[in-house]
Design a protein around this motif. Structure first.
Motif, PDB file in Angstrom:
ATOM      1  N   ALA A 179       4.388  65.050  36.579  1.00  0.00           N
ATOM      2  CA  ALA A 179       3.727  63.889  36.894  1.00  0.00           C
ATOM      3  C   ALA A 179       2.342  64.229  36.921  1.00  0.00           C
ATOM      4  O   ALA A 179       1.812  65.590  36.729  1.00  0.00           O
ATOM      5  N   ALA A 180       1.133  63.509  37.382  1.00  0.00           N
ATOM      6  CA  ALA A 180      -0.311  63.710  37.062  1.00  0.00           C
ATOM      7  C   ALA A 180      -0.576  65.113  37.798  1.00  0.00           C
ATOM      8  O   ALA A 180      -1.471  65.744  37.433  1.00  0.00           O
ATOM      9  N   ARG A 181      -0.218  65.002  38.992  1.00  0.00           N
ATOM     10  CA  ARG A 181      -0.505  66.088  39.910  1.00  0.00           C
ATOM     11  C   ARG A 181       0.059  67.469  40.268  1.00  0.00           C
ATOM     12  O   ARG A 181       0.075  68.262  41.046  1.00  0.00           O
ATOM     13  N   HIS A 182       1.078  67.468  39.136  1.00  0.00           N
ATOM     14  CA  HIS A 182       2.026  68.506  39.319  1.00  0.00           C
ATOM     15  C   HIS A 182       1.304  70.042  39.267  1.00  0.00           C
ATOM     16  O   HIS A 182       0.673  70.254  38.096  1.00  0.00           O
ATOM     17  N   LEU A 183       1.374  70.763  40.278  1.00  0.00           N
ATOM     18  CA  LEU A 183       0.862  72.086  40.553  1.00  0.00           C
ATOM     19  C   LEU A 183      -0.895  72.182  39.955  1.00  0.00           C
ATOM     20  O   LEU A 183      -1.220  73.104  39.379  1.00  0.00           O
ATOM     21  N   TYR A 184      -1.539  71.083  40.706  1.00  0.00           N
ATOM     22  CA  TYR A 184      -2.885  70.922  40.533  1.00  0.00           C
ATOM     23  C   TYR A 184      -3.455  72.094  40.858  1.00  0.00           C
ATOM     24  O   TYR A 184      -4.686  72.736  40.162  1.00  0.00           O
ATOM     25  N   GLN A 185      -3.330  72.693  41.795  1.00  0.00           N
ATOM     26  CA  GLN A 185      -4.004  73.944  42.338  1.00  0.00           C
ATOM     27  C   GLN A 185      -3.888  75.132  41.315  1.00  0.00           C
ATOM     28  O   GLN A 185      -5.017  76.058  41.522  1.00  0.00           O
ATOM     29  N   PHE A 186      -3.026  75.252  40.794  1.00  0.00           N
ATOM     30  CA  PHE A 186      -2.787  76.336  39.851  1.00  0.00           C
ATOM     31  C   PHE A 186      -3.851  76.080  38.800  1.00  0.00           C
ATOM     32  O   PHE A 186      -4.439  77.056  38.355  1.00  0.00           O
ATOM     33  N   LYS A 187      -3.816  74.899  38.325  1.00  0.00           N
ATOM     34  CA  LYS A 187      -4.948  74.548  37.220  1.00  0.00           C
ATOM     35  C   LYS A 187      -6.105  74.987  37.738  1.00  0.00           C
ATOM     36  O   LYS A 187      -6.884  75.419  36.950  1.00  0.00           O
ATOM     37  N   SER A 188      -6.334  74.577  39.023  1.00  0.00           N
ATOM     38  CA  SER A 188      -7.982  75.009  39.595  1.00  0.00           C
ATOM     39  C   SER A 188      -8.157  76.323  39.544  1.00  0.00           C
ATOM     40  O   SER A 188      -9.525  76.766  39.542  1.00  0.00           O
ATOM     41  N   LEU A 189      -7.324  77.282  39.682  1.00  0.00           N
ATOM     42  CA  LEU A 189      -7.672  78.627  39.587  1.00  0.00           C
ATOM     43  C   LEU A 189      -7.968  79.131  38.231  1.00  0.00           C
ATOM     44  O   LEU A 189      -8.481  80.138  38.039  1.00  0.00           O
ATOM     45  N   ILE A 190      -7.376  78.456  37.083  1.00  0.00           N
ATOM     46  CA  ILE A 190      -7.295  78.991  35.728  1.00  0.00           C
ATOM     47  C   ILE A 190      -8.391  77.983  35.140  1.00  0.00           C
ATOM     48  O   ILE A 190      -9.175  78.724  34.280  1.00  0.00           O
ATOM     49  N   TYR A 191      -8.540  76.869  35.241  1.00  0.00           N
ATOM     50  CA  TYR A 191      -9.585  75.972  34.277  1.00  0.00           C
ATOM     51  C   TYR A 191     -10.893  75.634  35.148  1.00  0.00           C
ATOM     52  O   TYR A 191     -10.680  75.108  36.407  1.00  0.00           O
ATOM     53  N   GLN A 192     -11.905  75.716  34.482  1.00  0.00           N
ATOM     54  CA  GLN A 192     -13.234  75.111  34.962  1.00  0.00           C
ATOM     55  C   GLN A 192     -13.232  73.740  35.312  1.00  0.00           C
ATOM     56  O   GLN A 192     -13.548  73.246  36.169  1.00  0.00           O
ATOM     57  N   ASP A 193     -12.861  72.844  34.084  1.00  0.00           N
ATOM     58  CA  ASP A 193     -12.543  71.421  34.187  1.00  0.00           C
ATOM     59  C   ASP A 193     -11.240  71.181  34.271  1.00  0.00           C
ATOM     60  O   ASP A 193     -10.450  71.169  33.112  1.00  0.00           O
ATOM     61  N   VAL A 194     -10.912  70.961  35.518  1.00  0.00           N
ATOM     62  CA  VAL A 194      -9.339  70.476  35.880  1.00  0.00           C
ATOM     63  C   VAL A 194      -9.107  69.300  35.421  1.00  0.00           C
ATOM     64  O   VAL A 194      -9.857  68.098  36.094  1.00  0.00           O
ATOM     65  N   GLN A 249      -2.588  88.848  46.218  1.00  0.00           N
ATOM     66  CA  GLN A 249      -3.282  89.372  47.364  1.00  0.00           C
ATOM     67  C   GLN A 249      -3.461  88.253  48.491  1.00  0.00           C
ATOM     68  O   GLN A 249      -3.715  88.567  49.796  1.00  0.00           O
ATOM     69  N   CYS A 250      -2.777  86.846  48.033  1.00  0.00           N
ATOM     70  CA  CYS A 250      -3.008  85.858  49.303  1.00  0.00           C
ATOM     71  C   CYS A 250      -2.040  86.079  50.301  1.00  0.00           C
ATOM     72  O   CYS A 250      -1.007  86.371  50.098  1.00  0.00           O
ATOM     73  N   GLU A 251      -2.230  85.513  51.244  1.00  0.00           N
ATOM     74  CA  GLU A 251      -1.412  85.531  52.541  1.00  0.00           C
ATOM     75  C   GLU A 251      -0.216  84.422  52.170  1.00  0.00           C
ATOM     76  O   GLU A 251       0.774  84.486  52.202  1.00  0.00           O
ATOM     77  N   SER A 252      -0.881  83.280  51.648  1.00  0.00           N
ATOM     78  CA  SER A 252      -0.144  82.048  51.339  1.00  0.00           C
ATOM     79  C   SER A 252      -0.821  81.146  50.368  1.00  0.00           C
ATOM     80  O   SER A 252      -2.040  81.433  50.321  1.00  0.00           O
ATOM     81  N   PHE A 253      -0.170  80.614  49.625  1.00  0.00           N
ATOM     82  CA  PHE A 253      -0.653  79.634  48.496  1.00  0.00           C
ATOM     83  C   PHE A 253      -0.088  78.322  48.505  1.00  0.00           C
ATOM     84  O   PHE A 253       1.228  78.147  48.676  1.00  0.00           O
ATOM     85  N   SER A 254      -1.032  77.405  48.880  1.00  0.00           N
ATOM     86  CA  SER A 254      -0.706  75.848  49.118  1.00  0.00           C
ATOM     87  C   SER A 254      -0.668  75.140  47.627  1.00  0.00           C
ATOM     88  O   SER A 254      -1.786  75.130  47.337  1.00  0.00           O
ATOM     89  N   CYS A 255       0.245  74.157  47.267  1.00  0.00           N
ATOM     90  CA  CYS A 255       0.126  73.629  45.908  1.00  0.00           C
ATOM     91  C   CYS A 255       1.075  72.355  46.118  1.00  0.00           C
ATOM     92  O   CYS A 255       1.600  72.339  46.978  1.00  0.00           O
ATOM     93  N   GLU A 256       0.848  71.385  45.120  1.00  0.00           N
ATOM     94  CA  GLU A 256       1.789  70.057  45.059  1.00  0.00           C
ATOM     95  C   GLU A 256       2.656  70.397  43.931  1.00  0.00           C
ATOM     96  O   GLU A 256       2.501  70.645  42.909  1.00  0.00           O
ATOM     97  N   THR A 257       3.995  69.723  44.177  1.00  0.00           N
ATOM     98  CA  THR A 257       4.676  69.117  43.157  1.00  0.00           C
ATOM     99  C   THR A 257       4.600  67.833  42.938  1.00  0.00           C
ATOM    100  O   THR A 257       4.659  67.059  43.758  1.00  0.00           O
ATOM    101  N   ASP A 258       4.809  67.506  41.598  1.00  0.00           N
ATOM    102  CA  ASP A 258       4.758  65.942  41.199  1.00  0.00           C
ATOM    103  C   ASP A 258       5.589  65.820  39.960  1.00  0.00           C
ATOM    104  O   ASP A 258       5.166  66.279  38.996  1.00  0.00           O
ATOM    105  N   PHE A 259       6.825  65.394  40.312  1.00  0.00           N
ATOM    106  CA  PHE A 259       8.022  64.972  39.001  1.00  0.00           C
ATOM    107  C   PHE A 259       7.955  63.601  38.790  1.00  0.00           C
ATOM    108  O   PHE A 259       8.069  62.836  39.664  1.00  0.00           O
TER     109      PHE A 259
END
Length: 269
Positions: A179-194, A249-259
């Motif tokens: 769905a719309a916000r699935h793994l949005y935070q991963f996209k933010s790391l990879i793409y300039q225009d998310v 190298q991160c201590e933890s990574f927060s993201c969203e699932t959206d199915f």
């Protein structure tokens, strides 16, 4: 036996070493118990589907329970909509290493898992010997017409005509898509225009739409789990070395699932 020959489409009969059709096409059963029903002319590449490394990462991530809410939700939906019969036959299409497939097991069910990756099927068959696994394509399902009570399709590609052909009238199709916000935070790391994930409405001829529901929840992942999850996604091909290093190298990574979970019923002829 519900399997059909992928070459001539005749019924397959089980033998000691595997399966054979009336035209003497033979398919050996691997030592792990699965059968390869993907002829070389249908493969498209030497080893289609997920690699052994991807399967290992996927298994480690799923075994940590991050997607257990999704598995539980789909199992509940299946229990609610599956037609009542003496024996139900269920196929997990694109089953991977069998994490979700194992949740469909009940005493009145025959459960099959299908995936184009031989590495996935080999791993699944080792762990879940009570399930019948086969290497096969979602575009050419190795099952007799009108033989299935339900098909579960989690992210897997397929062809609508094959879904309709193999499901019995009244049979259930359950699909899971991002769905719309699935793994949005991963996209933010990879793409300039998310961009939010585009949710396309699927049109399935010969099916009655029954239900659509969303499952959205947060994840907090360790560095290794975040890396494994990225490996499981299409984003992995676009991730730079810097992205991989950031996750490692991160201590933890927060993201969203959206199915998005959708249910259809195959209509009568």
């Amino acid at each position: 036996m519900l399997y059909i020959c992928p070459l001539c489409h005749s019924p397959l009969t089980a033998e000691l070493q595997g399966y054979v059709c009336e035209n003497r096409h033979r398919f050996d059963r691997a030592k792990e118990g699965y059968v390869n029903l993907l002829p070389v002319q249908h493969k498209g590449s030497k080893d289609p589907g997920d690699s052994a490394e991807m399967i290992q990462a996927r298994r480690q991530f799923l075994d940590e329970g991050h997607y257990q809410p999704l598995r539980n939700h789909v199992a509940d939906v299946l229990d609610k909509y599956l037609p009542i019969s003496s024996t139900s036959t269920i196929v997990d299409l694109g089953c991977g290493e069998g994490y979700y497939t194992s949740a469909w097991i009940k005493s009145d069910r025959e459960v099959y898992g299908v995936d184009v990756s031989k590495f996935a099927i080999k791993s699944a068959a080792k762990r879940y010997p009570q399930i019948q696994f086969s290497v096969a394509s979602g575009y050419r399902l190795p099952f007799a017409s009108a033989s299935l009570s339900a098909i579960i399709r989690i992210y897997a590609p397929s062809k609508g005509d094959e879904l309709r052909r193999t499901l019995c009238p009244g049979g259930i199709l359950i699909t899971v898509t991002p769905a719309a916000r699935h793994l949005y935070q991963f996209k933010s790391l990879i793409y300039q225009d998310v961009q939010l994930h585009e949710e396309k409405e699927e049109a399935l001829e010969g099916f009655e739409y029954l239900l659509e529901k969303r499952l959205h929840y947060p994840l907090t992942l360790s560095a290794s789990s975040a890396t494994q999850l990225l490996q499981m996604t299409p984003f992995a091909w676009r991730a730079s070395e810097k992205v991989w290093q950031t996750l490692a190298q991160c201590e933890s990574f927060s993201c969203e699932t959206d199915f998005k979970i959708t249910v259809w019923r195959r209509t009568e002829e």
